[in-house]
Design an enzyme around this catalytic site. Structure first.
Site, mmCIF file in Angstrom:
data_model
loop_
_atom_site.group_PDB
_atom_site.id
_atom_site.type_symbol
_atom_site.label_atom_id
_atom_site.label_comp_id
_atom_site.label_asym_id
_atom_site.label_seq_id
_atom_site.Cartn_x
_atom_site.Cartn_y
_atom_site.Cartn_z
ATOM 1 N N ARG A 146 0.826 -1.215 0.000
ATOM 2 C CA ARG A 146 0.000 0.000 0.000
ATOM 3 C C ARG A 146 0.858 1.261 0.000
ATOM 4 N NH1 ARG A 146 -4.930 -0.678 4.190
ATOM 5 N NH2 ARG A 146 -3.458 -1.861 5.389
ATOM 6 N N HIS A 175 -0.671 -5.574 -4.399
ATOM 7 C CA HIS A 175 -1.698 -4.559 -4.152
ATOM 8 C C HIS A 175 -2.004 -3.798 -5.444
ATOM 9 C CE1 HIS A 175 -4.199 -1.766 -2.160
ATOM 10 N NE2 HIS A 175 -3.416 -0.757 -2.437
ATOM 11 N N ASP A 229 -13.108 -1.512 -2.957
ATOM 12 C CA ASP A 229 -11.952 -0.628 -3.098
ATOM 13 C C ASP A 229 -11.677 -0.465 -4.585
ATOM 14 O OD1 ASP A 229 -9.346 0.433 -1.468
ATOM 15 O OD2 ASP A 229 -8.819 -0.314 -3.448
ATOM 16 N N LYS A 234 -14.326 4.614 -1.595
ATOM 17 C CA LYS A 234 -14.046 4.883 -0.173
ATOM 18 C C LYS A 234 -12.994 5.977 -0.048
ATOM 19 C CE LYS A 234 -10.258 1.727 0.821
ATOM 20 N NZ LYS A 234 -9.797 0.444 1.277
ATOM 21 N N ASP A 238 -7.485 -6.253 5.940
ATOM 22 C CA ASP A 238 -6.517 -5.989 7.004
ATOM 23 C C ASP A 238 -7.285 -5.775 8.309
ATOM 24 O OD1 ASP A 238 -4.514 -5.121 8.644
ATOM 25 O OD2 ASP A 238 -3.969 -3.363 7.473
HETATM 26 C C1 R5P Z 1 -6.884 -1.258 -0.414
HETATM 27 O O1 R5P Z 1 -6.337 -0.456 0.258
HETATM 28 C C2 R5P Z 1 -7.001 -2.733 -0.260
HETATM 29 O O2 R5P Z 1 -7.506 -3.225 -1.459
HETATM 30 C C3 R5P Z 1 -7.915 -3.164 0.847
HETATM 31 O O3 R5P Z 1 -9.174 -2.576 0.612
HETATM 32 C C4 R5P Z 1 -7.402 -2.728 2.171
HETATM 33 O O4 R5P Z 1 -6.119 -3.226 2.380
HETATM 34 C C5 R5P Z 1 -8.303 -3.222 3.281
HETATM 35 O O5 R5P Z 1 -7.886 -2.655 4.476
HETATM 36 P P1 R5P Z 1 -8.800 -2.690 5.760
HETATM 37 O O6 R5P Z 1 -9.321 -4.106 5.907
HETATM 38 O O7 R5P Z 1 -7.874 -2.300 6.888
HETATM 39 O O8 R5P Z 1 -9.896 -1.702 5.584
#
Ligand code: R5P
Length: 327
Positions: free
Chosen positions: A98, A132, A173, A196, A227
């Site tokens: 990221r 990513h 996302d 988002k 995450d």
């Molecule tokens: C984008 O940043 C990635 O595709 C995921 O959406 C992100 O890593 C998810 O993070 P979290 O579960 O902390 O919202």
């Protein structure tokens, strides 16, 4: 051409490395990798690796992620100094993905830094899955292959979801939009996107807009990784508020930090489907969690790299599809 094929494991996800070696029909290579009381990592290869085609399997995720990176670098250095013929860093999940651009003043591009370190430590090639962003491939100055779990996930949902007129694929996302669209097209389902916005560097995010129609009875939410679970939880709330009754969440990398697994599975979803690129401890598993193994896909790729066969065929040809393994 390097000689014998050997697979070694760091301490991040030994089960995955074992599954890869088993699928290749070879024992895991012997190496000591441990930490001294002062916190420094030590590594010794316990057998001859001279001129071997060495694959070092080390995923990167979780609270000890930076230690896992360091362990991989130290192992790569050990193999370089042991005169291995060719060294491939196998990173089922590549960390710091990221951090792939300077999107705020005075921030690093850590994905580039880690890619540089992997090459500098001694890797001649890299092998990973669903970065990513695909462009991160270009951060490496060594050749490599980026696998995708996309066909594995499609296969899992095929029987129950393909062609249904009451189901939608929701991508929470926009960074996953292209891969999400491929997934929806394979299942011949409509799709919707969530726009988002991240709130500072807290890991929190909020929904700004929903692009597309989510007025269906069933939904598959799909993303590259989960995450903290915030992105997916916000999406589940939005879907449930619009009356979507049956929600399944799917991702490639189940990082599931903290209590994300418990919160997600308590949210009323039917299933959480992920691959085994990241170890999922027993306390984060329950009857709603399904793990699809991509170890056979990594093993087949390693075999092809070793034999000098096409890896691209794994993305295109149905004849090289591997049997689905659900845990
Ligand atoms: C984008 O940043 C990635 O595709 C995921 O959406 C992100 O890593 C998810 O993070 P979290 O579960 O902390 O919202």
């Amino acid at each position: 051409m390097p000689r014998g094929l050997s697979v070694y494991a760091g301490n991040a996800h030994p089960e995955f490395a074992n599954d890869v070696a088993e699928a290749l029909g070879i024992p895991l290579g012997r190496a000591d990798v441990f930490k001294f009381p002062n916190g420094e990592i030590f590594c010794q290869i316990k057998e001859n690796a001279r001129e071997h085609d060495v694959f070092v399997v080390q995923t990167m995720a979780g609270p000890t992620v930076s230690e896992q990176v360091m362990e991989l670098l130290i192992m790569l250095d050990a193999f370089k100094r042991a005169s291995a013929g060719r060294i491939t860093a196998v990173m089922p999940r590549f960390a710091y993905g990221r951090s792939d651009k300077k999107d705020q003043p005075r921030v690093p591009i850590t994905a580039r830094l880690v890619a540089d370190l992997v090459g500098t430590a001694g890797a001649d090639r890299f092998l990973t899955m669903d970065l990513h962003q695909g462009q991160i491939q270009g951060f490496f100055s060594i050749p490599g292959d980026e696998l995708t779990a996309f066909l594995t996930l499609v296969e899992y949902f095929q029987a129950d979801y393909a062609n249904r007129d009451d189901a939608v694929v929701v991508v929470p996302d926009l960074g996953f939009a292209k891969r999400g669209r491929n997934f929806a097209e394979r299942l011949r389902l409509p799709m919707a996107f969530i726009e988002k916005r991240r709130i500072g560097n807290t890991g929190e995010s909020q929904i700004v807009d929903i692009i597309g129609d989510i007025g269906y009875r069933r939904a598959i939410i799909i993303d590259d990784e989960i995450d903290t679970g915030m992105t997916v939880m916000n999406t589940i709330d939005a879907l449930q508020a619009r009356g979507v009754k049956d929600i399944v969440v799917a991702c490639v990398h189940a990082v599931l930090s903290g209590d994300a697994a418990a919160r997600l599975t308590a949210s009323g979803i039917r299933e959480l489907v992920a691959t085994d690129t990241v170890p999922l401890p027993q306390h984060k598993r329950n009857e709603k969690v399904r793990i699809l193994s991509v170890a056979p896909l990594f093993a087949e790729t390693i075999r092809r790299i070793h034999e000098g066969e096409s890896v691209g065929a794994l993305f295109t040809s149905p004849t090289v599809q591997l049997p689905l393994r659900v845990r």
